[in-house]
Design an enzyme around this catalytic site. Structure first.
Site, PDB file in Angstrom:
ATOM      1  N   LYS A   1      60.737 -12.717  25.296  1.00 51.74           N
ATOM      2  CA  LYS A   1      61.672 -11.669  25.730  1.00 51.74           C
ATOM      3  C   LYS A   1      61.798 -11.645  27.241  1.00 51.74           C
ATOM      4  CE  LYS A   1      62.458  -6.646  25.525  1.00 51.74           C
ATOM      5  NZ  LYS A   1      62.032  -6.060  26.802  1.00 51.74           N
TER       6      LYS A   1
ATOM      7  N   THR B   1      56.712 -10.525  26.448  1.00 55.93           N
ATOM      8  CA  THR B   1      57.649 -10.156  27.510  1.00 55.93           C
ATOM      9  C   THR B   1      57.308 -10.953  28.765  1.00 55.93           C
ATOM     10  OG1 THR B   1      57.953  -7.970  26.570  1.00 55.93           O
ATOM     11  CG2 THR B   1      58.563  -8.237  28.875  1.00 55.93           C
TER      12      THR B   1
ATOM     13  N   SER C   1      56.103  -1.417  21.394  1.00 53.42           N
ATOM     14  CA  SER C   1      55.599  -1.746  22.730  1.00 53.42           C
ATOM     15  C   SER C   1      54.083  -1.705  22.754  1.00 53.42           C
ATOM     16  CB  SER C   1      56.138  -0.744  23.747  1.00 53.42           C
ATOM     17  OG  SER C   1      55.416  -0.828  24.964  1.00 53.42           O
TER      18      SER C   1
ATOM     19  N   HIS D   1      65.364  -6.398  30.805  1.00 55.03           N
ATOM     20  CA  HIS D   1      64.477  -5.239  30.734  1.00 55.03           C
ATOM     21  C   HIS D   1      65.258  -3.939  30.980  1.00 55.03           C
ATOM     22  CE1 HIS D   1      59.907  -4.839  30.701  1.00 55.03           C
ATOM     23  NE2 HIS D   1      60.284  -3.583  30.784  1.00 55.03           N
TER      24      HIS D   1
ATOM     25  N   TYR E   1      52.389  -7.890  26.592  1.00 56.81           N
ATOM     26  CA  TYR E   1      52.252  -8.483  27.926  1.00 56.81           C
ATOM     27  C   TYR E   1      50.949  -9.261  27.873  1.00 56.81           C
ATOM     28  CZ  TYR E   1      55.779  -5.158  29.678  1.00 56.81           C
ATOM     29  OH  TYR E   1      56.932  -4.448  29.894  1.00 56.81           O
TER      30      TYR E   1
HETATM   31  C1  LIG Z   1      61.599   3.727  29.049  1.00 52.22           C
HETATM   32  C2  LIG Z   1      61.572   2.252  28.793  1.00 52.22           C
HETATM   33  C3  LIG Z   1      60.358   1.633  28.550  1.00 52.22           C
HETATM   34  C4  LIG Z   1      60.322   0.254  28.294  1.00 52.22           C
HETATM   35  N1  LIG Z   1      59.133  -0.322  27.985  1.00 52.22           N
HETATM   36  C5  LIG Z   1      59.100  -1.636  27.659  1.00 52.22           C
HETATM   37  C6  LIG Z   1      57.889  -2.229  27.254  1.00 52.22           C
HETATM   38  O1  LIG Z   1      56.851  -1.593  27.155  1.00 52.22           O
HETATM   39  N2  LIG Z   1      57.902  -3.551  26.970  1.00 52.22           N
HETATM   40  C7  LIG Z   1      59.053  -4.315  27.047  1.00 52.22           C
HETATM   41  O2  LIG Z   1      59.028  -5.517  26.785  1.00 52.22           O
HETATM   42  N3  LIG Z   1      60.220  -3.750  27.423  1.00 52.22           N
HETATM   43  C8  LIG Z   1      60.265  -2.441  27.710  1.00 52.22           C
HETATM   44  N4  LIG Z   1      61.463  -1.867  28.063  1.00 52.22           N
HETATM   45  C9  LIG Z   1      62.693  -2.676  28.029  1.00 52.22           C
HETATM   46  C10 LIG Z   1      63.371  -2.616  26.645  1.00 52.22           C
HETATM   47  O3  LIG Z   1      62.652  -3.364  25.712  1.00 52.22           O
HETATM   48  C11 LIG Z   1      64.791  -3.156  26.647  1.00 52.22           C
HETATM   49  O4  LIG Z   1      64.775  -4.454  27.226  1.00 52.22           O
HETATM   50  C12 LIG Z   1      65.811  -2.295  27.378  1.00 52.22           C
HETATM   51  O5  LIG Z   1      65.510  -0.932  27.224  1.00 52.22           O
HETATM   52  C13 LIG Z   1      67.198  -2.589  26.828  1.00 52.22           C
HETATM   53  O6  LIG Z   1      68.160  -1.859  27.475  1.00 52.22           O
HETATM   54  P1  LIG Z   1      68.782  -0.463  26.936  1.00 52.22           P
HETATM   55  O7  LIG Z   1      67.762   0.572  27.198  1.00 52.22           O
HETATM   56  O8  LIG Z   1      70.004  -0.334  27.767  1.00 52.22           O
HETATM   57  O9  LIG Z   1      69.087  -0.618  25.448  1.00 52.22           O
HETATM   58  C14 LIG Z   1      61.515  -0.508  28.323  1.00 52.22           C
HETATM   59  C15 LIG Z   1      62.727   0.134  28.575  1.00 52.22           C
HETATM   60  C16 LIG Z   1      62.770   1.496  28.804  1.00 52.22           C
HETATM   61  C17 LIG Z   1      64.102   2.151  29.049  1.00 52.22           C
HETATM   62  O1  LIG Z   2      58.835   0.934  31.990  1.00 55.84           O
HETATM   63  C1  LIG Z   2      58.958  -0.205  31.520  1.00 55.84           C
HETATM   64  O2  LIG Z   2      60.032  -0.798  31.555  1.00 55.84           O
HETATM   65  C2  LIG Z   2      57.837  -0.869  30.935  1.00 55.84           C
HETATM   66  O3  LIG Z   2      58.034  -1.979  30.504  1.00 55.84           O
HETATM   67  C3  LIG Z   2      56.493  -0.284  30.858  1.00 55.84           C
HETATM   68  C4  LIG Z   2      55.423  -1.131  30.565  1.00 55.84           C
HETATM   69  C5  LIG Z   2      54.142  -0.624  30.532  1.00 55.84           C
HETATM   70  C6  LIG Z   2      53.928   0.704  30.748  1.00 55.84           C
HETATM   71  C7  LIG Z   2      54.972   1.543  31.024  1.00 55.84           C
HETATM   72  C8  LIG Z   2      56.256   1.054  31.066  1.00 55.84           C
END
Ligand SMILES: Cc1cc2nc3c(=O)[nH]c(=O)nc-3n(C[C@H](O)[C@H](O)[C@H](O)COP(=O)(O)O)c2cc1C
Ligand SMILES: O=C(O)C(=O)c1ccccc1
Length: 365
Positions: free
Chosen positions: A233, A164, A108, A257, A138
């Site tokens: 994504k 994303t 990320s 997401h 992003y």
């Molecule tokens: C705590 C957390 C932080 C996330 N941060 C990002 C992120 O920084 N960038 C992004 O594209 N997706 C982010 N996601 C989405 C994940 O990439 C993913 O799409 C999602 O967690 C998939 O579902 P799952 O947690 O049920 O496996 C985040 C998800 C969670 C739970």
């Molecule tokens: O929380 C999230 O899902 C996420 O994508 C994110 C993105 C940037 C900073 C913190 C969380």
């Protein structure tokens, strides 16, 4: 306490983490309908095993692109923010565990360790000396900043960019509101977003901007900035999958997401068949959301995915046992997938097809 499943790891993570941190990881947008639906969608499909098909060993390797080194398994780490909230080693621990298992880590942009340090840890831990890393981005309104991030990811050995596109605005998560959790606590920051200043010292992290002004032209813009493959994504609509093809991306990543953006969006497993139909094998398809078992992975592969992303499940491992926990969750999912393949009579992922799944009837109440 032994851990039999991802569910057990989650329970332990909940016990160990501060409430607001657990809620940040676990939570979703609004009423969390999409969050719950992601996991439930897997239970609406049944596996239809074939018998007496020899498969004494199963090959889990998968190639997403021609001429690309195959991934050791079709299970990849979805990009998730803020790993140092789960464990002091943060992304360094995650990277080592994934690299040791030869698994792809999509890092990320909101990591709490700088991308260069994550890459060094990953490459150092990989048996081949070369870890599999993609960088999630992003796109920022400041294009020069965006381009500098891409340069750094290229220089550190990241092999693809994951843009994303499901976050024109940031989702509103009720749990975070109740807990007043809006930012990293003191002492932690988004290290990748710090840049050297005039005096050579690292400046403060630049805030991530989410922009509802972007159009498909950002894909073309980013392509001009890099020769790395671009993965989009956050696709849920078959029409957007077709537009992604037109814009010549290298892979489609179906995601809502993890239910953290638009509540009411469909479960990713439910949109996968229609997207696989229109893509018709022209691009690899990744999907994430709700994967907790190897049988979930198998169902997604049968419905048309080439690889499956896992977000929270790995975070539960990291929170519970650090890098060992990440390794444990990965091994659990891999073993479950291997066992399911054996029971379905498949010796490799090439033999996984839609014929392996059918709708499951709900029991009569
Ligand atoms: C705590 C957390 C932080 C996330 N941060 C990002 C992120 O920084 N960038 C992004 O594209 N997706 C982010 N996601 C989405 C994940 O990439 C993913 O799409 C999602 O967690 C998939 O579902 P799952 O947690 O049920 O496996 C985040 C998800 C969670 C739970
Ligand atoms: O929380 C999230 O899902 C996420 O994508 C994110 C993105 C940037 C900073 C913190 C969380």
């Amino acid at each position: 306490m032994p851990f039999a499943s991802v569910k057990d790891m989650r329970r332990e993570a909940r016990r160990r983490l501060p409430r607001a941190v657990f809620d940040f990881f676990a939570g979703g947008a609004d009423d969390e309908v999409t969050l719950r639906d992601n996991a439930r969608a897997f239970q609406r499909w049944a596996l239809l095993p074939r018998i007496l098909r020899p498969c004494p060993s199963r090959h889990l390797g998968v190639s997403l692109w021609k001429n690309d080194a195959p991934l050791a398994m079709p299970i990849v780490a979805a990009p998730t923010a803020f790993h140092r909230l789960a464990h002091p080693e943060g992304e360094l621990g995650t990277a080592r565990a994934l690299a040791q298992a030869d698994a792809l880590f999509i890092v990320s942009m909101a990591s709490t360790v700088a991308l260069e340090d994550i890459a060094a840890a990953a490459h150092g831990a990989a048996k081949s000396g070369h870890a599999r890393l993609w960088f999630q981005l992003y796109v920022q309104p400041d294009r020069a900043f965006t381009a500098r991030l891409i340069r750094r990811a290229e220089a550190a050995g990241f092999e693809a960019l994951v843009i994303t596109v499901d976050s024109p605005v940031f989702g509103r998560r009720d749990r975070d509101w109740r807990n007043g959790f809006f930012d990293l606590p003191a002492g932690l920051s988004c290290e990748t977003l710090r840049e050297p200043q005039g005096d050579g010292q690292l400046g403060p992290p630049r805030p991530i901007a989410f922009s509802a002004a972007f159009s498909w032209s950002i894909v073309d813009e980013v392509r001009k900035m890099t020769s790395l493959p671009i993965v989009l994504k956050g696709i849920l609509h078959p029409a957007d999958a077709l537009l992604a093809l037109e814009h010549e991306v290298s892979a489609i990543y179906i995601s809502n997401h993890g239910g953290r953006q638009l509540d009411g969006a469909p479960a990713t497993l439910d949109v996968l068949p229609a997207i696989a139909r229109v893509v018709a094998g022209r691009l690899p398809i990744l999907v994430d959301g709700g994967v907790r078992r190897g049988t979930d992975v198998l169902k997604a592969l049968a419905l048309g995915a080439n690889a499956v992303g896992v977000g929270r499940s790995l975070l539960w491992g990291l929170a519970t046992e650090g890098p060992d926990g990440v390794a444990r969750v990965l091994a659990m999912l891999r073993d479950e997938l291997d066992r399911a393949l054996a029971m379905c009579g498949c010796s490799s992922l090439d033999e996984v097809s839609p014929a392996l799944v059918g709708p499951r009837r709900e029991p009569l109440k």
